[in-house]
Write an enzyme that holds these catalytic residues in place. Structure first.
Site, short mmCIF file in Angstrom:
data_model
loop_
_atom_site.label_atom_id
_atom_site.label_comp_id
_atom_site.label_asym_id
_atom_site.label_seq_id
_atom_site.Cartn_x
_atom_site.Cartn_y
_atom_site.Cartn_z
N ASP A 35 0.74 -1.28 0.06
CA ASP A 35 -0.10 0.06 -0.03
C ASP A 35 0.96 1.26 0.07
OD1 ASP A 35 -3.28 0.02 0.75
OD2 ASP A 35 -2.14 2.10 1.04
N LYS A 40 -0.89 2.50 7.35
CA LYS A 40 -1.86 1.47 7.14
C LYS A 40 -0.79 0.05 6.96
CE LYS A 40 -5.71 1.77 4.09
NZ LYS A 40 -6.20 1.51 2.79
N PHE A 159 -16.17 -10.68 -5.62
CA PHE A 159 -17.87 -10.71 -5.25
C PHE A 159 -18.18 -10.54 -3.66
CE2 PHE A 159 -17.38 -12.86 -9.15
CZ PHE A 159 -18.30 -12.07 -10.19
N GLU A 162 -19.14 -7.17 2.45
CA GLU A 162 -18.67 -6.68 3.75
C GLU A 162 -19.40 -7.44 4.70
OE1 GLU A 162 -18.34 -2.56 4.19
OE2 GLU A 162 -17.60 -2.22 2.15
N ASN A 218 -24.08 -6.66 -9.54
CA ASN A 218 -24.22 -5.64 -8.47
C ASN A 218 -25.37 -4.88 -9.04
OD1 ASN A 218 -22.54 -5.99 -6.85
ND2 ASN A 218 -21.04 -4.64 -6.76
N PHE A 259 -32.58 -10.61 -0.82
CA PHE A 259 -32.32 -9.22 -1.43
C PHE A 259 -33.66 -8.60 -1.96
CE2 PHE A 259 -28.40 -7.45 -1.98
CZ PHE A 259 -27.44 -8.26 -1.06
N ALA A 262 -37.46 -4.89 1.86
CA ALA A 262 -37.96 -3.66 1.63
C ALA A 262 -37.29 -2.99 2.86
CB ALA A 262 -39.25 -3.43 1.65
N CYS A 270 -20.19 -0.04 -2.69
CA CYS A 270 -20.34 -0.50 -4.20
C CYS A 270 -21.32 -0.31 -4.94
CB CYS A 270 -20.15 -2.00 -3.88
SG CYS A 270 -18.40 -2.70 -3.19
C1 UDX Z 1 -22.22 -5.72 -2.40
C2 UDX Z 1 -22.55 -7.08 -3.17
O1 UDX Z 1 -23.40 -8.09 -2.30
C3 UDX Z 1 -21.19 -7.84 -3.22
O2 UDX Z 1 -21.34 -9.03 -4.07
C4 UDX Z 1 -20.15 -7.00 -4.14
O3 UDX Z 1 -19.15 -7.64 -4.07
C5 UDX Z 1 -19.84 -5.64 -3.25
O4 UDX Z 1 -21.36 -4.91 -3.01
P1 UDX Z 1 -22.16 -5.04 0.14
O5 UDX Z 1 -21.76 -3.54 -0.47
O6 UDX Z 1 -20.86 -5.47 1.29
O7 UDX Z 1 -21.63 -6.26 -1.20
O8 UDX Z 1 -23.59 -5.20 0.57
P2 UDX Z 1 -24.67 -5.93 0.41
O9 UDX Z 1 -24.71 -7.05 1.47
O10 UDX Z 1 -24.94 -6.25 -0.99
O11 UDX Z 1 -25.77 -4.81 0.73
C6 UDX Z 1 -25.80 -3.76 -0.03
C7 UDX Z 1 -26.96 -2.52 0.62
O12 UDX Z 1 -28.26 -3.15 0.18
C8 UDX Z 1 -27.14 -2.55 2.17
O13 UDX Z 1 -27.25 -1.05 2.40
C9 UDX Z 1 -27.95 -3.28 2.74
O14 UDX Z 1 -28.74 -2.84 3.75
C10 UDX Z 1 -29.12 -3.26 1.24
N1 UDX Z 1 -30.21 -4.44 1.29
C11 UDX Z 1 -29.53 -5.72 0.88
C12 UDX Z 1 -31.43 -4.07 1.39
O15 UDX Z 1 -31.82 -2.96 1.57
N2 UDX Z 1 -32.47 -5.29 1.13
C13 UDX Z 1 -31.77 -6.27 0.68
O16 UDX Z 1 -32.78 -7.13 0.80
C14 UDX Z 1 -30.42 -6.67 0.88
#
Ligand code: UDX
Length: 455
Positions: A35, A40, A159, A162, A218, A259, A262, A270
């Site tokens: 880095d 860091k 993919f 977090e 995404n 996913f 609501a 991301c």
């Molecule tokens: C996402 C993708 O899932 C992952 O595959 C990619 O590599 C990076 O982006 P991440 O940003 O860690 O991962 O979060 P994720 O679990 O996808 O949730 C994203 C957002 O969607 C969060 O704010 C979460 O609260 C919201 N969410 C998720 C909803 O509002 N409703 C759902 O049903 C699922």
């Protein structure tokens, strides 16, 4: 046991890079994380992680102690040592724009290509990038590399989520590699031999498809969330229950229930920036209309935040809400915001709906106190004026309204009796639809949820 000995470097030690480096060490490789930020590197070298990710600090400490994982700022050192170099630097949204900022990827790739002195090496891009980047970087690498070095480039999108980053890296649900040469794919098969032994799907393709797989995944996830949130607008107007609707359509395996929760929508580092970068990129390609629907998904998502603000005004202002142009009904009111990270199990507040809402309530004149199990410190850097406290009860003390914006377990387990005597007024907005509303109503609370009619 590894059948091959490969030295691996990971350039960039943020969420993606630090996780990838630790997981590669866990798989048995010797790894160096690189880095440009010496602080860091110092903290990672001590085994300290500058962000919250379950299981990762333990893994980093384990392999720093075993000697299999090191960190450096010296690109020359890794250039002479590693066989495979993963690029895992960020591609944030451009300040003042919607496209991806490629400064870090370009700089890392250029300096790496110049630093590589090993006879043969492979650079592997993992960052999320606009389609066309890998082809451009391939040419750049060929132009910048040292003459006597056999250097190539492949693309291998990541993919990971977090909160589940270690599991997603060690046990991915699929591996996607974009290559131009058979030998490069073979080398990546050696890196991922353990996952391949477990029959993890292996998708071998060209650069463009590999890059697009990531943004398509995404975009699909963002669309799924906004789809259900669009129906929320309908159910809360006509009456109906969005969670029941999601359950019912989710039983259809073609749709699936995941996913479709609501609530206040997606945030984070991301999904929001990736759907904007994708629209920008296809626009550059002359296909503006193709991804226009993503603009609508973005708007639906952001409207959920507006809805929470208008519910707060409605609840706090009663009949006067919205009738006085100069004053908001939240002015002078005490509001507790529970959850400031964009999702649970993370301390990330990038594009967090909770932080956005808390900030807007503050700017409208409310006295806002915030509690998050992990996110207070990061949120305070971005919005220092909110009142950050160390517990849910402290946040809710004397509150006229409690707003739940991130579904941490400790909030999901909240019972009315925990707050009945703490708040000034029994008024609640559950913006993630995780609490049993009838129970709260029976205890004398006014509780609003998203996607359910509130009057
Ligand atoms: C996402 C993708 O899932 C992952 O595959 C990619 O590599 C990076 O982006 P991440 O940003 O860690 O991962 O979060 P994720 O679990 O996808 O949730 C994203 C957002 O969607 C969060 O704010 C979460 O609260 C919201 N969410 C998720 C909803 O509002 N409703 C759902 O049903 C699922």
């Amino acid at each position: 046991m590894l059948s091959v000995t490969l030295n691996i470097s990971v350039i960039g030690t943020g969420y993606l890079g630090a996780t990838h480096a630790a997981c590669m060490a866990e798989l048995g490789f010797d790894v160096i994380g690189v880095d440009v930020d010496p602080e860091k590197i110092d903290s990672l070298s001590r085994g300290d992680l500058p962000f919250h990710e379950p299981g990762l600090p333990e893994l980093i400490r384990k392999h720093v102690d075993s000697g299999r994982l090191r960190f450096t700022t010296d690109m020359g050192e890794v250039g002479a040592w590693a066989d495979v170099h993963f690029i895992a630097v960020g591609t944030p949204q451009l300040p003042g724009g919607t496209g991806a900022d490629m400064t870090y990827v370009d700089a890392a790739t250029t300096s790496l290509a110049q630093a590589i002195t090993k006879d043969r090496a492979l650079i592997v891009g993992k960052s999320t990038v606009p389609v066309g980047t890998a082809a451009r970087l391939y040419d750049l690498v060929k132009a910048e590399k040292n003459d006597d070095v056999d250097l190539s480039l492949a693309w291998n999108p990541e993919f990971l989520r977090e909160g589940f980053a270690v599991k997603d890296t060690v046990e991915p649900d699929r591996l996607v590699v974009g290559t131009r040469h058979e030998a490069d794919e073979q080398l990546l098969r050696e890196v991922y031999a353990e996952a391949l032994d477990r029959s993890t799907p292996w998708v071998s393709t060209d650069f463009e498809t590999a890059e697009l797989v990531k943004v398509a995944a995404n975009a699909f996830l963002a669309t799924k969330i906004s789809f259900i949130n669009a129906f929320s607008e309908v159910t809360e107007t006509v009456g109906g229950d969005i969670a029941t609707l999601a359950d019912a359509i989710g039983f259809d395996e073609r749709i699936g229930r995941k996913f479709l929760n609501a609530g206040v929508g997606f945030g984070g580092g991301c999904l929001p920036k990736d759907i904007r970068a994708l629209q920008t990129r296809v626009g550059e390609l002359g296909l503006d209309h193709t991804m226009r629907f993503l603009n609508e998904m973005d708007h639906i998502n952001l409207r959920r935040r507006d809805r929470v603000i208008s519910l707060a005004e409605e609840i706090l202002g009663g009949d006067y809400a919205g009738t006085d142009e100069n004053h908001s009904a939240v002015e002078g009111k005490r509001i507790a915001v529970l959850g400031i990270t964009f999702k649970p199990l993370s301390d990330d507040v990038r594009d967090s709906p909770g932080l956005d809402i808390a900030g807007r309530l503050y700017n409208a004149g409310a006295d806002v106190s915030v509690y998050d199990p992990q996110g207070n410190a990061n949120a305070a850097k971005r919005f220092p004026r909110l009142g950050y406290v160390d517990s849910m009860t402290e946040a809710a003390r004397g509150a006229d309204l409690v707003v739940l914006t991130t579904e941490w377990n400790e909030f999901k387990q909240l019972a009315p009796a925990d707050l009945n005597e703490v708040v000034a007024k029994r008024q609640f907005i559950d913006a993630r639809n995780v609490l049993p509303a009838p129970e709260w109503e029976q205890a004398g609370w006014t509780i609003a949820q998203l996607g359910r009619k509130f009057d």
